[in-house]
Design a protein around this motif. Structure first.
Motif, PDB file in Angstrom:
ATOM      1  N   MET A   1     -11.743   3.131  37.544  1.00 27.07           N
ATOM      2  CA  MET A   1     -11.531   2.327  38.697  1.00 27.07           C
ATOM      3  C   MET A   1     -10.406   2.739  39.558  1.00 27.07           C
ATOM      4  N   ASN A   2     -10.548   2.636  40.680  1.00 26.29           N
ATOM      5  CA  ASN A   2      -9.518   3.173  41.553  1.00 26.29           C
ATOM      6  C   ASN A   2      -8.829   1.926  42.397  1.00 26.29           C
ATOM      7  N   ASP A   3      -7.778   2.226  43.251  1.00 23.46           N
ATOM      8  CA  ASP A   3      -7.097   1.251  43.798  1.00 23.46           C
ATOM      9  C   ASP A   3      -7.885   0.379  44.793  1.00 23.46           C
ATOM     10  N   GLY A   4      -8.867   1.280  45.515  1.00 29.11           N
ATOM     11  CA  GLY A   4      -9.899   0.716  46.606  1.00 29.11           C
ATOM     12  C   GLY A   4     -10.703  -0.579  45.602  1.00 29.11           C
ATOM     13  N   PHE A   5     -11.228  -0.241  44.565  1.00 32.73           N
ATOM     14  CA  PHE A   5     -12.145  -1.052  44.059  1.00 32.73           C
ATOM     15  C   PHE A   5     -11.111  -2.297  43.349  1.00 32.73           C
ATOM     16  N   LEU A   6      -9.867  -2.063  42.939  1.00 33.08           N
ATOM     17  CA  LEU A   6      -8.998  -3.053  42.309  1.00 33.08           C
ATOM     18  C   LEU A   6      -8.640  -3.990  43.584  1.00 33.08           C
ATOM     19  N   GLY A   7      -8.505  -3.449  44.958  1.00 32.26           N
ATOM     20  CA  GLY A   7      -8.118  -4.165  45.830  1.00 32.26           C
ATOM     21  C   GLY A   7      -9.360  -5.184  46.169  1.00 32.26           C
ATOM     22  N   ILE A   8     -10.590  -4.751  46.100  1.00 30.84           N
ATOM     23  CA  ILE A   8     -11.590  -5.617  46.484  1.00 30.84           C
ATOM     24  C   ILE A   8     -11.809  -6.525  45.500  1.00 30.84           C
ATOM     25  N   LEU A   9     -11.597  -6.294  44.225  1.00 31.22           N
ATOM     26  CA  LEU A   9     -11.954  -7.148  43.047  1.00 31.22           C
ATOM     27  C   LEU A   9     -10.885  -8.330  43.282  1.00 31.22           C
ATOM     28  N   ARG A  10      -9.623  -7.897  43.535  1.00 29.06           N
ATOM     29  CA  ARG A  10      -8.537  -9.057  43.840  1.00 29.06           C
ATOM     30  C   ARG A  10      -8.984  -9.822  44.737  1.00 29.06           C
ATOM     31  N   LEU A  11      -9.489  -9.497  45.988  1.00 29.60           N
ATOM     32  CA  LEU A  11      -9.914 -10.400  47.077  1.00 29.60           C
ATOM     33  C   LEU A  11     -10.898 -11.180  46.601  1.00 29.60           C
ATOM     34  N   VAL A  12     -11.926 -10.933  45.778  1.00 31.97           N
ATOM     35  CA  VAL A  12     -12.881 -11.541  45.466  1.00 31.97           C
ATOM     36  C   VAL A  12     -12.442 -12.850  44.365  1.00 31.97           C
ATOM     37  N   LEU A  13     -11.574 -12.337  43.559  1.00 29.75           N
ATOM     38  CA  LEU A  13     -10.918 -13.340  42.655  1.00 29.75           C
ATOM     39  C   LEU A  13      -9.883 -14.313  43.409  1.00 29.75           C
ATOM     40  N   VAL A  14      -9.558 -14.172  44.547  1.00 29.05           N
ATOM     41  CA  VAL A  14      -8.614 -14.860  45.176  1.00 29.05           C
ATOM     42  C   VAL A  14      -9.500 -15.860  45.954  1.00 29.05           C
ATOM     43  N   ALA A  15     -10.762 -15.272  46.389  1.00 31.90           N
ATOM     44  CA  ALA A  15     -11.675 -16.279  47.078  1.00 31.90           C
ATOM     45  C   ALA A  15     -12.186 -17.094  45.885  1.00 31.90           C
ATOM     46  N   LEU A  16     -12.734 -16.479  44.836  1.00 30.88           N
ATOM     47  CA  LEU A  16     -13.112 -17.545  43.767  1.00 30.88           C
ATOM     48  C   LEU A  16     -11.993 -18.718  43.406  1.00 30.88           C
ATOM     49  N   GLN A  17     -10.798 -18.159  43.518  1.00 30.50           N
ATOM     50  CA  GLN A  17      -9.632 -19.131  42.977  1.00 30.50           C
ATOM     51  C   GLN A  17      -9.841 -20.279  44.304  1.00 30.50           C
ATOM     52  N   ASN A  18      -9.958 -19.888  45.507  1.00 32.69           N
ATOM     53  CA  ASN A  18      -9.846 -20.816  46.417  1.00 32.69           C
ATOM     54  C   ASN A  18     -11.177 -21.667  46.632  1.00 32.69           C
ATOM     55  N   ILE A  19     -12.090 -21.221  46.149  1.00 36.89           N
ATOM     56  CA  ILE A  19     -13.543 -22.257  46.047  1.00 36.89           C
ATOM     57  C   ILE A  19     -13.241 -23.155  44.810  1.00 36.89           C
ATOM     58  N   GLY A  20     -12.837 -22.494  43.582  1.00 36.01           N
ATOM     59  CA  GLY A  20     -12.747 -23.350  42.455  1.00 36.01           C
ATOM     60  C   GLY A  20     -11.747 -24.425  42.802  1.00 36.01           C
ATOM     61  N   PHE A  21     -10.404 -24.386  43.454  1.00 39.31           N
ATOM     62  CA  PHE A  21      -9.579 -25.058  43.828  1.00 39.31           C
ATOM     63  C   PHE A  21     -10.167 -26.107  44.503  1.00 39.31           C
TER      64      PHE A  21
END
Length: 313
Positions: A1-21
């Motif tokens: 994994m590289n930082d670019g992938f981790l950055g995208i994954l973090r954005l996806v998780l934050v969006a999932l957090q927004n939707i779940g909330f």
């Protein structure tokens, strides 16, 4: 994994957090309206809403935890496996870590309370709502608004904005995928309850939209600070995308309220004739489109939180 992938994954998780909330908020409001009276149909819907609260709260907590883990790894330029010291340092020594820990602890309370009950409608609502308000406030303290100071006006405005968009998006998502399919099979005696639910949905969503517009205008202008930053910075461009999605969703909601709802409410309240599903189908189609657009708006919101303000880089 590289930082670019981790950055995208973090954005996806934050969006999932927004939707779940948002789904958590929408499910609680929906259950409150449906539990005004009891029936077999209402009990069935409340059971599904309780399951939704459990899934949404757990998803929100876990996506927040993984996003925080990734954030610490990116900040320390380490791998996920080596991010332990960075996580400890972030939690103990930074305001961001303190805010995240407070929000995670309160969301854990929501998870526990949702699994500590089996009766319907949903119980412990005052405690759950208080915890949800605290989670939203903690998230506001973990973003750009806290630069103005702890419990400053920008923080409270962002808190109201987060709650307003969660109410609107959550109600649309929960109504689209949980409540409306149950309305199609509602007994004649429960059609009036369904009509009251639709009316409450429209009224509260409209109020939430008004709050969203006011708080969004304040926070958005404070963020870009100058008109040219709207198109000359990544933050401004993402803000414009979010604004376009919100306006589109508002137009769809307005169409449902003024053109589809009158016929739908009339058909639901007329218990003397056989139920005609056509008005409900049209209403549901618009809701489906609106739900997709609003999910995009939450994704844009996740990108905004992670984007630097214009002039700070």
């Amino acid at each position: 994994m590289n930082d670019g992938f981790l950055g995208i994954l973090r954005l996806v998780l934050v969006a999932l957090q927004n939707i779940g909330f948002a789904v958590l908020v929408g499910a609680l409001l929906s259950d409150r309206w449906l539990s005004r009276s009891t029936s077999r149909w209402q009990s069935s819907v409340s059971g599904r809403l309780l399951v939704t609260v459990r899934i949404a709260s757990f998803t929100t907590l876990m996506s927040s935890a993984f996003a925080f883990w990734i954030h610490c790894a990116l900040m320390s330029e380490s791998t996920l496996a080596e991010a332990g010291p960075s996580i400890r340092s972030m939690l103990l020594e930074t305001d961001f870590g303190h805010a995240w820990l407070a929000g995670a602890g309160l969301m854990l309370v929501v998870v526990i309370l949702s699994f500590a009950q089996c009766r319907r409608p949903i119980h412990f609502k005052p405690a759950i709502w208080l915890a949800i308000a605290g989670v939203a406030l903690a998230r506001s303290h973990g973003g750009h608004p806290v630069d103005a100071g702890v419990f400053s006006l920008p923080v409270w405005v962002d808190w109201m904005h987060l709650l307003a968009i969660s109410v609107w998006v959550g109600l649309v998502l929960v109504t689209t995928y949980i409540v409306v399919p149950r309305i199609f099979i509602a007994p004649t005696a429960d059609r009036a309850k369904a009509a009251m639910f639709v009316q409450s949905l429209s009224d509260v969503a409209t109020f939430a939209l008004a709050i969203l517009i006011i708080t969004g205008a304040y926070s958005g202008w404070r963020g870009v600070n100058a008109l040219e930053h709207l198109w000359a910075s990544i933050y401004g461009q993402v803000l414009l995308v979010k604004l376009a999605l919100v306006v589109t969703a508002a137009a769809l909601g307005g169409h449902n309220r003024f053109f589809e709802m009158p016929g739908l409410l009339s058909s639901l309240k007329d218990t003397g004739t056989e139920f005609t599903a056509k008005p409900l189908k049209r209403f549901a189609v618009i809701l489906h489109v609106e739900s997709v657009v609003l999910a995009g708006a939450l994704l844009a919101a996740a990108v905004l939180v992670s984007s630097p303000l214009p002039g700070t880089t």
